[in-house]
Design a protein around this motif. Structure first.
Motif, short mmCIF file in Angstrom:
data_model
loop_
_atom_site.label_atom_id
_atom_site.label_comp_id
_atom_site.label_asym_id
_atom_site.label_seq_id
_atom_site.Cartn_x
_atom_site.Cartn_y
_atom_site.Cartn_z
N UNK A 173 0.82 -1.22 0.00
CA UNK A 173 0.00 0.00 0.00
C UNK A 173 0.84 1.26 0.00
N UNK A 174 2.14 1.09 0.24
CA UNK A 174 3.03 2.25 0.25
C UNK A 174 3.23 2.80 -1.16
N UNK A 175 3.25 4.12 -1.30
CA UNK A 175 3.45 4.73 -2.61
C UNK A 175 4.89 4.59 -3.06
N UNK A 182 -5.85 -5.13 1.47
CA UNK A 182 -5.36 -5.33 0.10
C UNK A 182 -6.52 -5.31 -0.88
N UNK A 183 -7.61 -5.94 -0.54
CA UNK A 183 -8.78 -5.97 -1.42
C UNK A 183 -9.28 -4.55 -1.72
N UNK A 184 -9.26 -3.68 -0.70
CA UNK A 184 -9.76 -2.32 -0.87
C UNK A 184 -8.77 -1.43 -1.61
N UNK A 185 -7.48 -1.77 -1.53
CA UNK A 185 -6.45 -0.90 -2.10
C UNK A 185 -6.30 -1.07 -3.60
N UNK A 200 -5.13 0.02 -11.00
CA UNK A 200 -4.14 -0.35 -9.98
C UNK A 200 -4.34 -1.82 -9.65
N UNK A 201 -3.37 -2.64 -9.99
CA UNK A 201 -3.55 -4.08 -9.88
C UNK A 201 -2.50 -4.72 -8.98
#
Length: 494
Positions: free
Chosen positions: A195-197, A231-234, A285-286
């Protein structure tokens, strides 16, 4: 099955190299037995081409197992004979140089029994011809058995799919454990990386490898992360593809497409399949998980990742692999090493699989034996899970004791996946390193030794081939080769 038989192919390779080089070839030509050597090399080379098939079939065929035993004995006898020829060639050379060396302090220091060659040479010729005859008989018998055992030639070190007696089941994104133990910190770390950019990255897609030895739980950790709510939401899209040791780019591309769209990619042309996948991933975003990757060929990875290039910033690829070179080749954002379980977590996992029947769980004697069995697992989840499942429905005390006393390789491969999983790592080692691993099998379990000590032992056995580097440097580099430490640790743990 004696585990040392698995390493025969590497020994034969080294023996063939040894037989085809050296000053002693001149000696054999002078003695008129050079043709005999050529016959040995030719026959051994033909047998060597059958070893991959034989090493795989020995798991289920006792006759093949015995054939490998006989071949191993013959290889050792032939290796000893080559050494004797080499020694005699050197002695003859010293004898011819005796006039020039008669005043040498080195020559004078050699005992008379070692410089009086004439009677020794006569005796040597008699003994060698007897041994040559014996080798010829054994080699002929072993070669004749090949056709009876239906052994086939396999090019390379990895058996073809049609010849494998064991193949790792294809993984899926679903977790098959009621509860996973000891991986909470690993899960949090991987999710943080996902999730980190990565604004500083030159690519929209970051690669996060999960690296560890076979059976340590890399796939389970990837499944935990893949199914986590954060992870599902991100991510907009997710895909799971089991790669394994056959890096088929078209198959993997289609698997990713099928997983992302829940539809079947009907194209059997790589270009069409990749164009179709690229359109699905473009601007999204995958997260893609590539499970069990072995191939470290950079060009193959570049082809596979082409459809990923148009994904949105922050897209990620999680790779599970035993090979650190795979992680480096893919340009990893950050590599995550996964460690063995603690004793407490390993016991909890074993208990989860072994004690499903309350009547068994209530037996304190079985619990006591079970904890000793867990000690043999060395913190490896695969070992704890497999041995727990093996004892799952066995209520008799004697059955548990038998498993405790058994070596891992004595257990049937239908019951135990541990040794076949280990063989995958062995198959991917370079041939010269396989013999070094074979040497490690004589080291007692849990014996602690320094790397320098092991390298010196390899050097003493002639396993380290010197080129332009110091032998010690070559030996140190061999310890760092992909799979070497993994195989060594699993051998000592199990």
């Amino acid at each position: 099955m004696a585990i040392v038989e698995v390493f025969l192919g590497a020994f034969v390779t080294v023996l063939l190299e040894k037989m085809a080089s050296g000053e002693w070839l001149k000696f054999l030509r002078h003695e008129g037995i050079l043709t005999q050597l050529s016959n040995w090399i030719n026959t051994l080379s033909q047998i060597q081409a059958l070893l991959t098939d034989a090493e795989d079939k020995q798991l289920t065929d006792r006759a093949v197992n015995q054939w490998l035993d006989d071949l191993q004995d013959l290889a050792y006898d032939l290796d000893d004979l080559v050494d004797e020829f080499s020694t005699e060639a050197l002695r003859r050379k010293l004898m011819s140089e005796q006039p020039q060396a008669s005043s040498s302090k080195v020559w004078n220091s050699i005992p008379t029994c070692c410089t009086n060659f004439k009677p020794t040479s006569v005796m040597f010729n008699f003994e060698m011809r007897s041994k040559i005859k014996e080798i010829n008989t054994k080699l002929s018998n072993i070669f004749e058995q090949c056709s009876k055992l239906n052994l086939v030639k396999i090019i390379g070190t990895t058996p073809t799919p049609t010849t494998k007696t064991w193949q790792r089941p294809e993984s899926t994104s679903l977790i098959d454990e009621p509860r996973v133990y000891g991986r909470e910190h690993d899960q949090s770390k991987i999710i943080e990386l996902l999730v980190r950019g990565d604004e500083s990255s030159h690519s929209n897609v970051g690669v996060i490898p999960i690296v560890g030895m076979g059976g340590i739980g890399k796939t389970t950790l990837a499944q935990m992360v893949y199914n986590h709510e954060t992870v599902k939401q991100h991510f907009d899209l997710k895909a799971w593809a089991c790669v394994s040791d056959e890096f088929d780019i078209l198959r993997i591309t289609k698997a990713i497409y099928d997983s992302v769209t829940s539809q079947t990619c009907s194209f059997n042309n790589l270009d069409q399949a990749q164009v179709k996948l690229q359109k699905v991933l473009a601007g999204r975003k995958f997260l893609i998980v590539l499970d069990d990757v072995w191939n470290n060929k950079y060009s193959d990875w570049n082809v596979l990742k082409k459809p990923f290039s148009d994904g949105a910033q922050g897209s990620k690829v999680v790779v599970t692999t035993r090979n650190r070179d795979v992680a480096r080749m893919m340009g990893a954002v950050e590599l995550h090493d996964i460690e063995v379980l603690s004793d407490e977590d390993c016991w909890s996992l074993f208990e989860q699989h072994a004690f499903v029947n309350p009547s068994i769980d209530a037996n304190p004697n079985l619990v006591s034996i079970g904890k000793k069995v867990v000690e043999k697992c060395g913190g490896l989840p695969l070992a704890a899970k497999t041995l727990g499942g093996l004892l799952r429905c066995r209520e008799r005390y004697e059955e548990w004791v038998n498993v405790l006393r058994s070596e891992i390789w004595d257990l049937s491969h239908q019951e135990c996946d541990i040794l076949p999983a280990l063989r995958l790592s062995y198959n991917h080692l370079p041939s010269h390193l396989k013999q070094c691993f074979a040497y490690c099998s004589i080291i007692p379990s849990y014996y602690e030794f320094e790397e320098e000590e092991l390298v010196l032992l390899w050097m003493a056995e002639g396993f380290v081939q010197q080129r332009e580097k110091q032998m010690e440097d070559v030996g140190d580099a061999m310890l760092e080769l992909p799979g070497s430490i993994e195989v060594k640790i699993m051998d000592n743990c199990l």
